[in-house]
Scaffold this motif. Structure first.
Motif, PDB file in Angstrom:
ATOM      1  N   SER A  33      -3.968  -3.202   0.590  1.00  0.00           N
ATOM      2  CA  SER A  33      -4.664  -1.918   0.472  1.00  0.00           C
ATOM      3  C   SER A  33      -5.275  -1.565   1.822  1.00  0.00           C
ATOM      4  O   SER A  33      -6.017  -2.374   2.390  1.00  0.00           O
ATOM      5  CB  SER A  33      -5.763  -1.985  -0.591  1.00  0.00           C
ATOM      6  OG  SER A  33      -5.228  -2.199  -1.870  1.00  0.00           O
TER       7      SER A  33
ATOM      8  N   GLY B  58      -6.293   0.286  -5.023  1.00  0.00           N
ATOM      9  CA  GLY B  58      -6.237  -1.156  -4.790  1.00  0.00           C
ATOM     10  C   GLY B  58      -6.517  -1.965  -6.028  1.00  0.00           C
ATOM     11  O   GLY B  58      -5.944  -3.044  -6.223  1.00  0.00           O
TER      12      GLY B  58
ATOM     13  N   HIS C 132       0.853  -1.192   0.000  1.00  0.00           N
ATOM     14  CA  HIS C 132       0.000   0.000   0.000  1.00  0.00           C
ATOM     15  C   HIS C 132       0.888   1.241   0.000  1.00  0.00           C
ATOM     16  O   HIS C 132       0.624   2.187  -0.743  1.00  0.00           O
ATOM     17  CB  HIS C 132      -0.918  -0.018   1.229  1.00  0.00           C
ATOM     18  CG  HIS C 132      -1.852   1.145   1.282  1.00  0.00           C
ATOM     19  ND1 HIS C 132      -2.858   1.333   0.360  1.00  0.00           N
ATOM     20  CD2 HIS C 132      -1.924   2.201   2.144  1.00  0.00           C
ATOM     21  CE1 HIS C 132      -3.529   2.442   0.653  1.00  0.00           C
ATOM     22  NE2 HIS C 132      -2.976   2.984   1.725  1.00  0.00           N
TER      23      HIS C 132
END
Length: 414
Positions: free
Chosen positions: A399, A347, A304
Protein backbone atom coordinates in the motif's frame (compact mmCIF):
# COMPACT_ATOMS: atom_id res chain seq x y z
CA UNK A 1 14.22 -11.78 12.68
CA UNK A 2 10.71 -12.68 13.83
CA UNK A 3 9.14 -11.00 16.86
CA UNK A 4 8.61 -13.08 20.02
CA UNK A 5 4.88 -12.20 20.04
CA UNK A 6 3.01 -13.63 17.05
CA UNK A 7 0.02 -11.63 15.84
CA UNK A 8 -2.80 -13.49 14.10
CA UNK A 9 -6.01 -12.50 12.35
CA UNK A 10 -9.15 -13.89 13.98
CA UNK A 11 -11.90 -11.76 12.45
CA UNK A 12 -12.69 -10.09 9.11
CA UNK A 13 -15.25 -7.44 8.19
CA UNK A 14 -15.92 -5.27 5.17
CA UNK A 15 -18.45 -3.28 3.22
CA UNK A 16 -17.34 -2.60 -0.34
CA UNK A 17 -18.38 -1.91 -3.93
CA UNK A 18 -18.52 -5.70 -4.39
CA UNK A 19 -20.64 -6.61 -1.37
CA UNK A 20 -21.91 -5.74 2.07
CA UNK A 21 -19.72 -8.25 3.89
CA UNK A 22 -16.51 -10.25 3.50
CA UNK A 23 -17.94 -13.51 2.07
CA UNK A 24 -19.91 -11.67 -0.62
CA UNK A 25 -16.99 -9.38 -1.46
CA UNK A 26 -14.49 -12.24 -1.65
CA UNK A 27 -16.79 -14.34 -3.84
CA UNK A 28 -17.29 -11.41 -6.21
CA UNK A 29 -13.54 -10.78 -6.36
CA UNK A 30 -12.80 -14.42 -7.21
CA UNK A 31 -15.50 -14.21 -9.89
CA UNK A 32 -13.81 -11.17 -11.41
CA UNK A 33 -16.73 -8.78 -10.92
CA UNK A 34 -16.42 -5.00 -11.14
CA UNK A 35 -17.92 -2.61 -8.62
CA UNK A 36 -17.71 0.41 -10.92
CA UNK A 37 -20.99 2.03 -11.93
CA UNK A 38 -22.36 5.43 -13.02
CA UNK A 39 -23.11 7.85 -10.18
CA UNK A 40 -25.79 10.53 -9.80
CA UNK A 41 -26.15 12.13 -13.26
CA UNK A 42 -27.25 15.41 -11.64
CA UNK A 43 -23.70 15.78 -10.30
CA UNK A 44 -22.33 15.68 -13.81
CA UNK A 45 -24.85 18.20 -15.11
CA UNK A 46 -24.66 20.56 -12.15
CA UNK A 47 -20.89 20.58 -11.66
CA UNK A 48 -19.58 19.67 -15.11
CA UNK A 49 -17.66 16.68 -13.79
CA UNK A 50 -15.36 15.07 -16.37
CA UNK A 51 -15.84 11.66 -14.70
CA UNK A 52 -19.31 10.12 -14.52
CA UNK A 53 -18.73 6.90 -12.56
CA UNK A 54 -17.19 5.42 -9.41
CA UNK A 55 -17.02 2.19 -7.44
CA UNK A 56 -19.89 3.01 -5.12
CA UNK A 57 -20.75 0.91 -2.11
CA UNK A 58 -22.93 -2.12 -2.88
CA UNK A 59 -25.05 -2.15 0.31
CA UNK A 60 -25.91 1.31 1.60
CA UNK A 61 -25.78 2.04 5.35
CA UNK A 62 -29.53 2.65 5.56
CA UNK A 63 -29.95 -1.07 4.86
CA UNK A 64 -27.80 -1.97 7.87
CA UNK A 65 -27.73 0.82 10.45
CA UNK A 66 -30.47 2.52 12.43
CA UNK A 67 -31.61 6.03 11.58
CA UNK A 68 -30.09 7.55 14.78
CA UNK A 69 -26.72 5.92 13.97
CA UNK A 70 -26.75 7.36 10.47
CA UNK A 71 -27.65 10.84 11.73
CA UNK A 72 -24.74 11.02 14.17
CA UNK A 73 -22.01 9.51 11.98
CA UNK A 74 -20.36 10.65 8.75
CA UNK A 75 -20.50 7.94 6.06
CA UNK A 76 -16.81 7.16 6.70
CA UNK A 77 -17.66 6.20 10.30
CA UNK A 78 -20.80 4.38 9.19
CA UNK A 79 -18.77 2.13 6.91
CA UNK A 80 -16.22 1.53 9.66
CA UNK A 81 -18.87 0.49 12.19
CA UNK A 82 -20.49 -1.89 9.71
CA UNK A 83 -17.16 -3.56 8.95
CA UNK A 84 -16.07 -3.61 12.60
CA UNK A 85 -19.27 -5.27 13.74
CA UNK A 86 -18.84 -8.01 11.17
CA UNK A 87 -15.19 -8.52 12.09
CA UNK A 88 -15.96 -8.67 15.82
CA UNK A 89 -18.77 -11.19 15.33
CA UNK A 90 -16.55 -13.19 12.99
CA UNK A 91 -13.90 -13.34 15.73
CA UNK A 92 -16.48 -14.84 18.07
CA UNK A 93 -17.21 -11.60 19.96
CA UNK A 94 -14.44 -12.40 22.47
CA UNK A 95 -14.82 -11.47 26.10
CA UNK A 96 -11.93 -9.20 27.06
CA UNK A 97 -11.05 -6.52 29.55
CA UNK A 98 -11.43 -3.20 27.72
CA UNK A 99 -7.99 -2.12 28.90
CA UNK A 100 -6.53 -4.98 26.81
CA UNK A 101 -8.50 -4.04 23.70
CA UNK A 102 -7.36 -1.41 21.18
CA UNK A 103 -8.82 0.26 18.09
CA UNK A 104 -6.98 1.64 15.05
CA UNK A 105 -9.47 2.40 12.30
CA UNK A 106 -8.38 5.23 10.05
CA UNK A 107 -9.50 7.30 7.08
CA UNK A 108 -7.25 8.96 4.55
CA UNK A 109 -9.49 12.00 4.11
CA UNK A 110 -11.97 11.91 6.98
CA UNK A 111 -15.54 13.23 7.20
CA UNK A 112 -15.57 15.09 3.92
CA UNK A 113 -19.34 14.74 3.42
CA UNK A 114 -20.00 16.30 6.82
CA UNK A 115 -17.47 19.08 6.27
CA UNK A 116 -18.85 20.12 2.90
CA UNK A 117 -22.48 19.85 3.92
CA UNK A 118 -21.81 22.01 7.00
CA UNK A 119 -20.15 24.63 4.81
CA UNK A 120 -23.14 24.61 2.45
CA UNK A 121 -25.50 25.01 5.43
CA UNK A 122 -23.46 27.90 6.82
CA UNK A 123 -23.43 29.75 3.50
CA UNK A 124 -27.07 29.16 2.66
CA UNK A 125 -28.83 29.17 6.06
CA UNK A 126 -26.45 30.77 8.56
CA UNK A 127 -24.42 29.61 11.53
CA UNK A 128 -27.38 28.67 13.73
CA UNK A 129 -28.36 25.90 11.33
CA UNK A 130 -24.98 24.13 11.51
CA UNK A 131 -25.55 20.86 13.34
CA UNK A 132 -24.06 20.50 16.84
CA UNK A 133 -22.71 17.04 15.92
CA UNK A 134 -20.67 18.47 13.04
CA UNK A 135 -17.27 18.38 14.77
CA UNK A 136 -17.42 14.77 16.02
CA UNK A 137 -18.71 13.73 12.59
CA UNK A 138 -16.05 15.53 10.54
CA UNK A 139 -12.98 14.77 12.64
CA UNK A 140 -10.69 12.17 11.04
CA UNK A 141 -10.52 10.11 14.24
CA UNK A 142 -14.31 9.72 14.27
CA UNK A 143 -14.31 6.15 12.85
CA UNK A 144 -11.85 4.81 15.42
CA UNK A 145 -13.59 6.73 18.20
CA UNK A 146 -16.92 5.14 17.36
CA UNK A 147 -15.32 1.70 17.13
CA UNK A 148 -13.71 2.26 20.52
CA UNK A 149 -17.05 3.29 22.02
CA UNK A 150 -18.89 0.39 20.40
CA UNK A 151 -16.60 -2.30 21.79
CA UNK A 152 -15.20 -0.62 24.88
CA UNK A 153 -11.64 -0.48 23.58
CA UNK A 154 -9.61 1.32 26.25
CA UNK A 155 -6.01 0.28 25.47
CA UNK A 156 -5.91 3.07 22.89
CA UNK A 157 -7.96 4.42 19.98
CA UNK A 158 -5.71 5.69 17.21
CA UNK A 159 -6.11 7.18 13.75
CA UNK A 160 -2.97 7.00 11.64
CA UNK A 161 -3.30 8.91 8.37
CA UNK A 162 -1.10 8.20 5.37
CA UNK A 163 -3.38 8.79 2.36
CA UNK A 164 -3.86 5.60 0.35
CA UNK A 165 -1.56 3.63 2.68
CA UNK A 166 -3.75 4.43 5.71
CA UNK A 167 -5.62 1.13 6.03
CA UNK A 168 -2.48 -0.98 5.87
CA UNK A 169 -0.58 1.30 8.25
CA UNK A 170 -3.47 1.11 10.72
CA UNK A 171 -3.14 -2.68 10.71
CA UNK A 172 0.62 -2.34 11.15
CA UNK A 173 0.05 -0.04 14.13
CA UNK A 174 -2.36 -2.57 15.60
CA UNK A 175 0.29 -5.26 15.25
CA UNK A 176 2.74 -3.03 17.12
CA UNK A 177 0.21 -2.43 19.92
CA UNK A 178 0.03 -6.18 20.52
CA UNK A 179 3.76 -6.76 20.16
CA UNK A 180 4.53 -4.00 22.66
CA UNK A 181 2.20 -5.55 25.21
CA UNK A 182 -0.31 -2.69 25.23
CA UNK A 183 -3.18 -4.89 24.03
CA UNK A 184 -4.16 -8.51 23.50
CA UNK A 185 -6.69 -7.73 20.76
CA UNK A 186 -6.87 -4.78 18.35
CA UNK A 187 -9.67 -3.90 15.93
CA UNK A 188 -7.83 -2.36 12.98
CA UNK A 189 -8.52 -1.21 9.45
CA UNK A 190 -9.42 1.63 7.14
CA UNK A 191 -12.48 3.40 5.76
CA UNK A 192 -13.32 6.04 3.18
CA UNK A 193 -16.41 7.84 1.90
CA UNK A 194 -15.32 10.39 -0.69
CA UNK A 195 -17.66 9.80 -3.62
CA UNK A 196 -18.88 13.39 -3.59
CA UNK A 197 -18.63 15.98 -6.40
CA UNK A 198 -15.79 17.97 -4.79
CA UNK A 199 -13.30 15.12 -4.20
CA UNK A 200 -14.13 13.71 -7.62
CA UNK A 201 -13.47 17.09 -9.23
CA UNK A 202 -10.23 17.42 -7.24
CA UNK A 203 -8.91 13.97 -8.19
CA UNK A 204 -9.91 14.59 -11.80
CA UNK A 205 -8.01 17.89 -11.73
CA UNK A 206 -4.91 15.99 -10.59
CA UNK A 207 -5.31 13.76 -13.67
CA UNK A 208 -5.31 10.55 -11.66
CA UNK A 209 -8.83 9.30 -12.49
CA UNK A 210 -9.76 7.19 -15.47
CA UNK A 211 -11.94 9.00 -18.02
CA UNK A 212 -13.40 5.83 -19.51
CA UNK A 213 -16.96 7.07 -19.02
CA UNK A 214 -18.34 4.89 -21.80
CA UNK A 215 -17.35 1.65 -20.04
CA UNK A 216 -16.98 2.08 -16.25
CA UNK A 217 -16.54 -1.62 -15.48
CA UNK A 218 -13.53 -1.81 -17.78
CA UNK A 219 -11.99 1.46 -16.59
CA UNK A 220 -9.65 0.15 -13.90
CA UNK A 221 -7.04 -1.82 -15.81
CA UNK A 222 -3.78 -2.13 -13.86
CA UNK A 223 -0.76 -2.99 -16.02
CA UNK A 224 -2.70 -2.72 -19.28
CA UNK A 225 -1.06 -0.62 -21.96
CA UNK A 226 -4.25 1.48 -22.19
CA UNK A 227 -4.60 2.24 -18.48
CA UNK A 228 -5.48 5.89 -17.88
CA UNK A 229 -6.02 6.26 -14.15
CA UNK A 230 -7.85 4.80 -11.18
CA UNK A 231 -11.55 4.44 -10.37
CA UNK A 232 -12.41 6.08 -7.06
CA UNK A 233 -14.13 3.72 -4.61
CA UNK A 234 -15.61 3.72 -1.13
CA UNK A 235 -16.09 1.34 1.77
CA UNK A 236 -14.21 -0.13 4.70
CA UNK A 237 -12.15 -3.14 5.69
CA UNK A 238 -11.53 -4.16 9.31
CA UNK A 239 -9.63 -7.04 10.88
CA UNK A 240 -9.44 -8.35 14.41
CA UNK A 241 -5.81 -8.81 15.38
CA UNK A 242 -4.86 -10.92 18.35
CA UNK A 243 -1.77 -12.28 20.00
CA UNK A 244 -1.39 -15.92 19.02
CA UNK A 245 -1.26 -16.94 22.67
CA UNK A 246 -4.50 -15.12 23.49
CA UNK A 247 -6.24 -16.60 20.44
CA UNK A 248 -5.09 -20.11 21.35
CA UNK A 249 -6.21 -19.72 24.96
CA UNK A 250 -9.78 -18.97 23.91
CA UNK A 251 -9.81 -21.48 21.06
CA UNK A 252 -10.26 -18.87 18.35
CA UNK A 253 -10.37 -19.70 14.67
CA UNK A 254 -7.28 -18.19 13.01
CA UNK A 255 -7.18 -17.02 9.38
CA UNK A 256 -3.48 -16.25 9.14
CA UNK A 257 -0.61 -14.37 10.70
CA UNK A 258 0.67 -10.83 10.15
CA UNK A 259 4.31 -11.82 10.31
CA UNK A 260 5.97 -8.60 9.23
CA UNK A 261 5.31 -4.88 8.87
CA UNK A 262 7.51 -2.67 6.72
CA UNK A 263 7.26 1.14 6.65
CA UNK A 264 9.21 3.74 4.72
CA UNK A 265 8.90 7.16 3.13
CA UNK A 266 10.10 8.31 -0.28
CA UNK A 267 11.03 11.86 0.71
CA UNK A 268 10.59 12.70 -2.95
CA UNK A 269 7.28 14.30 -4.05
CA UNK A 270 3.85 15.07 -2.61
CA UNK A 271 2.00 12.90 -5.16
CA UNK A 272 4.46 11.08 -7.43
CA UNK A 273 6.25 7.89 -6.31
CA UNK A 274 10.04 7.99 -6.34
CA UNK A 275 10.97 6.64 -9.80
CA UNK A 276 13.51 4.02 -8.70
CA UNK A 277 11.06 2.50 -6.21
CA UNK A 278 13.70 2.63 -3.47
CA UNK A 279 11.20 3.43 -0.71
CA UNK A 280 8.84 0.67 -1.80
CA UNK A 281 11.71 -1.83 -1.90
CA UNK A 282 12.84 -0.80 1.59
CA UNK A 283 9.31 -1.29 2.95
CA UNK A 284 9.00 -4.79 1.47
CA UNK A 285 12.46 -5.81 2.63
CA UNK A 286 11.77 -4.47 6.13
CA UNK A 287 8.54 -6.47 6.33
CA UNK A 288 10.35 -9.62 5.28
CA UNK A 289 13.25 -8.95 7.64
CA UNK A 290 11.06 -8.84 10.73
CA UNK A 291 9.14 -11.95 9.72
CA UNK A 292 10.44 -15.50 9.79
CA UNK A 293 10.05 -15.97 6.04
CA UNK A 294 12.30 -15.29 3.07
CA UNK A 295 11.61 -14.10 -0.44
CA UNK A 296 11.55 -17.74 -1.51
CA UNK A 297 8.47 -18.30 0.71
CA UNK A 298 6.45 -15.54 -0.98
CA UNK A 299 3.97 -17.01 -3.46
CA UNK A 300 1.58 -14.07 -3.86
CA UNK A 301 1.59 -10.28 -3.91
CA UNK A 302 -1.52 -8.13 -3.69
CA UNK A 303 -0.24 -5.03 -5.45
CA UNK A 304 -1.16 -1.44 -4.72
CA UNK A 305 -1.50 -1.11 -8.53
CA UNK A 306 -4.05 1.66 -8.94
CA UNK A 307 -4.05 1.66 -12.77
CA UNK A 308 -2.01 4.84 -13.20
CA UNK A 309 0.41 5.11 -16.08
CA UNK A 310 3.52 5.70 -13.97
CA UNK A 311 2.80 4.08 -10.62
CA UNK A 312 2.00 0.53 -11.75
CA UNK A 313 5.35 -0.16 -13.37
CA UNK A 314 7.36 1.45 -10.56
CA UNK A 315 5.73 -0.98 -8.15
CA UNK A 316 6.28 -3.96 -10.43
CA UNK A 317 9.97 -3.16 -10.67
CA UNK A 318 10.06 -2.65 -6.89
CA UNK A 319 8.61 -6.10 -6.24
CA UNK A 320 11.36 -7.58 -8.37
CA UNK A 321 13.90 -5.37 -6.60
CA UNK A 322 12.74 -6.66 -3.21
CA UNK A 323 12.30 -10.34 -4.08
CA UNK A 324 14.96 -10.76 -6.76
CA UNK A 325 14.77 -13.99 -8.76
CA UNK A 326 12.18 -15.31 -6.33
CA UNK A 327 9.66 -12.91 -7.91
CA UNK A 328 9.55 -15.34 -10.86
CA UNK A 329 7.26 -17.69 -8.90
CA UNK A 330 5.01 -14.98 -7.43
CA UNK A 331 1.38 -14.67 -8.50
CA UNK A 332 0.63 -10.94 -8.75
CA UNK A 333 -2.93 -9.66 -8.24
CA UNK A 334 -4.27 -6.12 -8.65
CA UNK A 335 -7.68 -6.22 -7.00
CA UNK A 336 -8.42 -2.51 -7.48
CA UNK A 337 -9.35 -3.55 -11.00
CA UNK A 338 -12.56 -4.83 -9.37
CA UNK A 339 -13.07 -2.76 -6.21
CA UNK A 340 -11.83 0.57 -7.45
CA UNK A 341 -9.50 2.51 -5.18
CA UNK A 342 -10.88 2.83 -1.64
CA UNK A 343 -8.13 5.34 -0.72
CA UNK A 344 -7.80 5.09 3.08
CA UNK A 345 -9.77 1.84 3.07
CA UNK A 346 -7.78 0.19 0.29
CA UNK A 347 -4.89 -1.24 2.30
CA UNK A 348 -7.22 -2.81 4.86
CA UNK A 349 -9.50 -4.41 2.29
CA UNK A 350 -6.51 -5.70 0.36
CA UNK A 351 -5.03 -7.13 3.56
CA UNK A 352 -8.28 -9.08 3.93
CA UNK A 353 -7.92 -10.28 0.34
CA UNK A 354 -4.31 -11.30 1.04
CA UNK A 355 -5.28 -13.22 4.18
CA UNK A 356 -8.02 -15.05 2.30
CA UNK A 357 -5.75 -15.76 -0.67
CA UNK A 358 -3.31 -17.49 1.67
CA UNK A 359 -6.07 -19.34 3.53
CA UNK A 360 -7.89 -20.51 0.39
CA UNK A 361 -4.72 -20.87 -1.72
CA UNK A 362 -6.30 -18.74 -4.43
CA UNK A 363 -4.81 -15.54 -5.82
CA UNK A 364 -7.68 -13.35 -7.01
CA UNK A 365 -7.74 -12.21 -10.63
CA UNK A 366 -6.88 -8.89 -12.22
CA UNK A 367 -9.58 -7.96 -14.70
CA UNK A 368 -9.64 -5.70 -17.78
CA UNK A 369 -6.04 -6.41 -18.82
CA UNK A 370 -6.41 -6.93 -22.53
CA UNK A 371 -2.84 -6.08 -23.49
CA UNK A 372 -0.33 -6.35 -20.62
CA UNK A 373 2.31 -3.64 -20.58
CA UNK A 374 5.44 -5.14 -22.17
CA UNK A 375 7.50 -3.64 -19.34
CA UNK A 376 5.63 -5.67 -16.71
CA UNK A 377 8.26 -7.95 -15.18
CA UNK A 378 5.98 -10.12 -13.06
CA UNK A 379 3.46 -12.95 -13.50
CA UNK A 380 0.06 -11.23 -13.45
CA UNK A 381 -3.03 -13.26 -12.51
CA UNK A 382 -5.57 -12.36 -15.18
CA UNK A 383 -9.33 -12.97 -15.40
CA UNK A 384 -9.48 -16.12 -13.25
CA UNK A 385 -8.11 -17.02 -9.79
CA UNK A 386 -4.73 -18.76 -9.60
CA UNK A 387 -4.19 -21.81 -7.39
CA UNK A 388 -1.36 -21.32 -4.89
CA UNK A 389 0.81 -24.17 -3.67
CA UNK A 390 0.23 -26.15 -0.49
CA UNK A 391 2.45 -26.03 2.58
CA UNK A 392 3.67 -23.03 4.52
CA UNK A 393 3.40 -19.95 2.33
CA UNK A 394 3.69 -16.19 2.60
CA UNK A 395 2.19 -13.26 0.73
CA UNK A 396 2.85 -9.53 0.54
CA UNK A 397 0.30 -6.74 0.57
CA UNK A 398 1.59 -3.39 -0.70
CA UNK A 399 0.00 0.00 0.00
CA UNK A 400 1.44 3.34 -1.07
CA UNK A 401 0.08 6.84 -0.52
CA UNK A 402 0.39 10.44 -1.66
CA UNK A 403 3.15 12.02 0.38
CA UNK A 404 5.52 9.13 -0.25
CA UNK A 405 4.11 6.69 2.33
CA UNK A 406 5.02 3.04 1.77
CA UNK A 407 3.58 0.11 3.74
CA UNK A 408 4.18 -3.59 3.18
CA UNK A 409 2.62 -6.37 5.23
CA UNK A 410 3.72 -10.01 5.21
CA UNK A 411 0.87 -12.49 5.69
CA UNK A 412 1.64 -16.14 6.38
CA UNK A 413 -0.40 -19.31 6.63
CA UNK A 414 -0.98 -21.01 9.98
Amino acid sequence: MSHPIDVVVTGLGATTPLGGDVPTTWAAALAGESGARPFDPEWVETFGLPVTFAATIKVTPDEVLTRPEIKRMDPSAQYAIIAAREAWADAGAPEIDGERLGAVVSSGIGGIWTTLEAWDTLREKGSRRVLPMTVPMMMPNSPTAYVSLEFGAKAGAHAVVSACATGAEAIGYGVDMIRSGRADIVIAGGTEATIHPMPIAAFAASRTLSLRNDDPQAASRPYDVDRDGFVIGEGAGVVVLESAAHAAARGARVYGRIAGVGLSADGYHITSPEPSGDGQIRAMKAALAESDVTAADVVHVNAHATSTVVGDLIEARSVRGALGEDSDHVALSATKSMTGHLLGGAGALETIFTVLAVRDRQAPPTINVETPDPELVLDLVRDKPRQLRDGDVAALNNSFGFGGHNVALVVTSV
